[in-house]
Write a protein that holds these residues in place. Structure first.
Motif, PDB file in Angstrom:
ATOM      1  N   ASN A   1      32.813 -20.015  46.442  1.00  0.00           N
ATOM      2  CA  ASN A   1      31.478 -20.491  46.816  1.00  0.00           C
ATOM      3  C   ASN A   1      30.932 -19.766  48.050  1.00  0.00           C
TER       4      ASN A   1
ATOM      5  N   SER B   1      28.754 -17.372  50.529  1.00  0.00           N
ATOM      6  CA  SER B   1      27.419 -16.801  50.691  1.00  0.00           C
ATOM      7  C   SER B   1      27.579 -15.509  51.470  1.00  0.00           C
TER       8      SER B   1
ATOM      9  N   GLN C   1      28.072 -18.270  45.928  1.00  0.00           N
ATOM     10  CA  GLN C   1      26.966 -19.190  46.116  1.00  0.00           C
ATOM     11  C   GLN C   1      25.672 -18.388  46.251  1.00  0.00           C
TER      12      GLN C   1
END
Ligand SMILES: *[C@@H]1O[C@H](CO)[C@@H](O)[C@H](O)[C@H]1NC(C)=O
Ligand SMILES: *[C@@H]1O[C@H](CO)[C@@H](O)[C@H](O)[C@H]1NC(C)=O
Ligand SMILES: *[C@@H]1O[C@H](CO)[C@@H](O)[C@H](O)[C@H]1NC(C)=O
Ligand SMILES: *[C@@H]1O[C@H](CO)[C@@H](O)[C@H](O)[C@H]1NC(C)=O
Ligand SMILES: *[C@@H]1O[C@H](CO)[C@@H](O)[C@H](O)[C@H]1NC(C)=O
Ligand SMILES: *[C@@H]1O[C@H](CO)[C@@H](O)[C@H](O)[C@H]1NC(C)=O
Ligand SMILES: *[C@@H]1O[C@H](CO)[C@@H](O)[C@H](O)[C@H]1NC(C)=O
Ligand SMILES: *[C@@H]1O[C@H](CO)[C@@H](O)[C@H](O)[C@H]1NC(C)=O
Ligand SMILES: *[C@@H]1O[C@H](CO)[C@@H](O)[C@H](O)[C@H]1NC(C)=O
Length: 661
Positions: free
Chosen positions: A201, A203, A225
């Motif tokens: 997940n 970023s 993400q």
């Protein structure tokens, strides 16, 4: 040379002692007692003694700490957040934070780091956020790996990093945010990316790096993400490189309005080979835009084409049935129908605001968007003499409509019949010509928020707001009323559910005592920026526990009878009223001082009269309104005369009695 160096040293010592002197002088500001302190920009060279041991959040930026070590923060064992932005830190020694077990955030932004010891970050049990922005790092090996197992965000923007290869033992398993903005990354290899395999997940931000190539397969079966590759013009490089990856959101916009290279349909081919839900392409130019441009967009749920110089969206786009949200702000459409809305039949959220040209509302341009719930058409110079049923045809599920900042709109009765589910309607700063005696909003039985500020309304029409049985929030700011007065019968009467009302800047002189009688549920009334006097407060006598804003009015005195109404409210703002600080207003001033906790803006609540007290804060006023010496003199003289009169009458009475025996 040597003497000169000596001079220099002396100068440095002097300036250092000078700094130390100022430091003892200036105080950190307390934001929350014993916990949160700001010591920024005080020329400090150490943690001041005045700072309590219990400090948890410390902003210490813009001071002077060339070296930080195990003695620098010893005392502050409860620290959780430490911001050391631009403290000219060069050296971070061993065990600098050894006693700070609770520390979870360290900000070292803007320090020219030369050395960080291997055990620099030892101590904290759970260090989660580390910012090394603008610290001159060119190689990730520079970051000590010890005790970073819990790290969730690592900010490395504006450095000289060219390779994202982490040392093998760098703990990446908990990373959620990894920010490489504005570095010198030209190439991303599979090996570099493999170091991030454990992160889930994630970023990942590569904005502002001039990436020229990505090794094929570098992102194979990796999931993110969000991925940001802002500022890159040839998108094929990126999209080819992302093959077989998954991302919730992909940010591919640019920043400056450079038209060096246009987006061609071929550039998007890589998109077919990856899985992504949301794409942003802001500020790019499309060349030869056609339905084939969007061939690989069919999986998208959200598409943002803000400021992409679009004059139209091509017809014949196929397969974009998954798209829920489309943003077309700041483009060059002439007419709403040019967006070819029928290509996006599942849209629930459409935003076309700030169009660069006057937008023609058209008729039925959105009629294929039966599922539309949210529509933002603000700042478009839309003008329509007969709005809005033709234009908003077949939008039965529309809940939010923003038509603020447009040109004049003419509204017939039931002007929003096509969208009976509206809950939010914003018409602020759009002049409205209401063409029928009945309410244009009549059928909006679930409308909760209505913004009619600065609409040049005809407020004398008492039926204007009829039918709004569920309206909670009404903004009438900047509209004017007949005779500058809200009369006993007025347009607010049907609004039995109203909770929040703004009548600020309406140029009002007075409000009838019974004007708000039917509004029993109000909790927030804004009457600021008018010319109201104290008597208008009587209109609120049936309300209690409200927030009442009377700032910037013409209130001089508040009659004792109305203090009861005020005392029942929660919060009152009376700042910038020409308050009278003479004995005639004594009751109010005494009550004010006893109830100071109810008032907002007390620093700007001041006397205007008498001249000797002009500008004095109301809570500082001491009035002595007892009887003066002259008064006492007259009182004594008066009593004296009464006594003489009494004696004479008794005498007269007795004589009269004697004479009649
Ligand atoms: C702050 O600390 C002082 C001294 O330890 C204590 O007297 C005071 O109550 C504390 N204040 C708060 C708000 O915790
Ligand atoms: C700080 O480090 C020095 C050198 O490593 C050591 O001698 C000293 O005891 C340490 N001080 C504290 C307070 O831990
Ligand atoms: C603060 O901590 C220092 C060092 O641990 C200690 O000497 C001092 O007594 C503490 N001050 C207070 C007020 O507890
Ligand atoms: C992934 O991260 C986003 C925000 O960064 C968060 O909203 C989302 O809940 C996370 N998803 C999972 C499965 O952890
Ligand atoms: C993408 O996945 C497919 C099927 O798993 C595979 O054949 C192909 O080589 C992969 N491409 C890259 C660039 O990894
Ligand atoms: C974009 O980059 C690709 C290589 O990935 C190259 O083949 C193509 O010619 C470039 N396009 C433009 C317009 O420069
Ligand atoms: C523009 O697109 C059309 C049809 O998709 C194609 O025939 C034409 O060659 C393209 N022109 C350029 C300049 O790419
Ligand atoms: C409507 O749009 C304007 C301008 O874009 C914005 O300021 C306002 O907050 C929006 N209204 C609502 C209710 O969101
Ligand atoms: C209109 O009022 C609503 C509710 O107060 C607010 O959310 C919105 O931002 C306002 N619109 C503008 C353009 O200020």
């Amino acid at each position: 040379m040597a003497p000169c160096a000596g001079c220099f040293l002396l100068a440095v010592m002097f300036s250092a002692s000078c700094k130390a002197f100022t430091s003892s002088d200036q105080m950190c500001t307390e934001k929350e007692a014993n916990k949160t302190y700001n010591c920024e920009n005080l020329g400090l060279t150490e943690v001041p003694d005045t700072l309590p041991n219990t400090t948890e959040f410390l902003e210490f930026g813009f001071n002077f700490l060339p070296v930080i070590e195990n003695t620098t923060f010893t005392r502050l064992i409860d620290l959780m957040f430490l911001d050391l932005t631009r403290c000219q830190i060069n050296w971070v020694h061993e065990d600098t934070f050894q006693y700070q077990h609770q520390l979870n955030t360290i900000v070292l932004t803007g320090n020219p780091l030369i050395f960080m010891a291997e055990t620099a970050f030892n101590g904290p049990k759970s260090l989660k956020h580390l910012s090394l922005i603008q610290t001159g790092i060119s190689n990730l090996e520079f970051i000590p790996v010890y005790n970073l197992e819990q790290l969730e965000s690592l900010h490395l923007g504006s450095n000289h990093i060219s390779s994202i290869k982490f040392p093998e033992n760098f703990p990446t398993q908990n990373l959620k945010v990894l920010d490489f903005q504005n570095n010198a990354i030209y190439y991303i290899s599979s090996e570099d990316m493999n170091a991030l395999d454990k992160a889930t997940n994630l970023s990942l931000n590569f904005n502002g790096n001039d990436i020229k190539a990505i090794e094929p397969g570098a992102f194979h079966s990796k999931s993110f993400q969000s991925l940001k590759f802002g500022g890159i013009l040839n998108l094929s490089v990126i999209l080819k490189g992302l093959q077989n990856s998954t991302a919730q959101s992909l940010w591919l916009g640019t920043f400056e309005d450079s038209d060096d290279q246009d987006l061609t349909p071929a550039m998007f081919e890589g998109l077919c080979e990856m899985s992504v839900e949301s794409i942003n392409l802001q500020k790019h130019h499309f060349s030869n835009i056609s339905s084939t441009t969007f061939r690989c967009f069919t999986q998208l749920k959200e598409l943002d084409l803000t400021a992409t110089h679009l004059k139209a969206l091509p017809s014949g786009i196929e397969g974009m049935n998954a798209l829920k949200k489309l943003v077309l702000n700041v483009n060059n459409f002439d007419q709403l129908c040019q967006i070819n809305a029928a290509s996006f039949p599942s849209l629930t959220d459409l935003s076309i605001k700030g169009n660069m040209k006057t937008l023609d509302f058209g008729a039925g341009c959105l009629e294929k968007l039966e599922n539309l719930q949210k529509l933002d058409l603000s700042h478009n110079d839309i003008e329509a003499s007969d709005c809005c049923n033709l234009q908003l045809k077949n939008l039965p599920h529309l809940q939010y409509l923003n038509l603020s900042y447009n040109e004049p709109l003419g509204l017939q009765s039931q002007a929003f019949k096509e969208c009976p589910q509206l809950e939010h309607l914003d018409l602020a700063f759009t002049h409205l010509h209401i063409k029928a005696p009945q309410s244009p909003f009549q059928n909006l039985r679930v409308l909760q928020v209505l913004n009619l500020s600065h609409c040049l309304l005809d407020t004398s029409n008492q039926h204007l707001l009829a039918g709004l049985v569920d309206l909670r929030h009404l903004n009438l700011q900047g509209n004017h009323f007949q005779d500058r007065r809200i009369a006993k019968t007025n347009l607010l009467q049907p609004l039995n559910s109203l909770e929040v009302l703004s009548l600020s800047s309406c140029d009002l002189l007075s409000i009838d005592k019974q004007a708000f009688q039917s509004l029993g549920k109000m909790s927030h009334v804004d009457l600021s920026y008018n010319s109201l006097t104290g008597d208008s407060i009587d209109a609120l006598s049936h309300l209690q526990g409200i927030y009442l804003n009377l700032a910037v009015n013409s209130i001089q005195a508040i009659p004792p009878l109305l203090l009861h109404t005020l005392s029942r409210q929660n919060t009152i703002n009376l700042r910038h009223n020409p308050l009278d600080c003479t004995c005639s207003n004594m009751h109010f001033i005494t009550w004010y001082k006893e109830n100071l906790q109810k008032f907002e803006g007390v620093e700007e609540t001041m006397c205007a009269n008498p001249p000797s007290l002009t500008g004095v804060k109301l809570y500082d006023v001491e009035l002595s309104c007892g009887i003066t010496a002259v008064g006492i003199f007259f009182l004594i003289v008066f009593l004296f005369f009464i006594a003489i009169l009494l004696i004479f009458s008794v005498k007269f009475l007795l004589r009269w009695k004697y004479e009649h025996i």
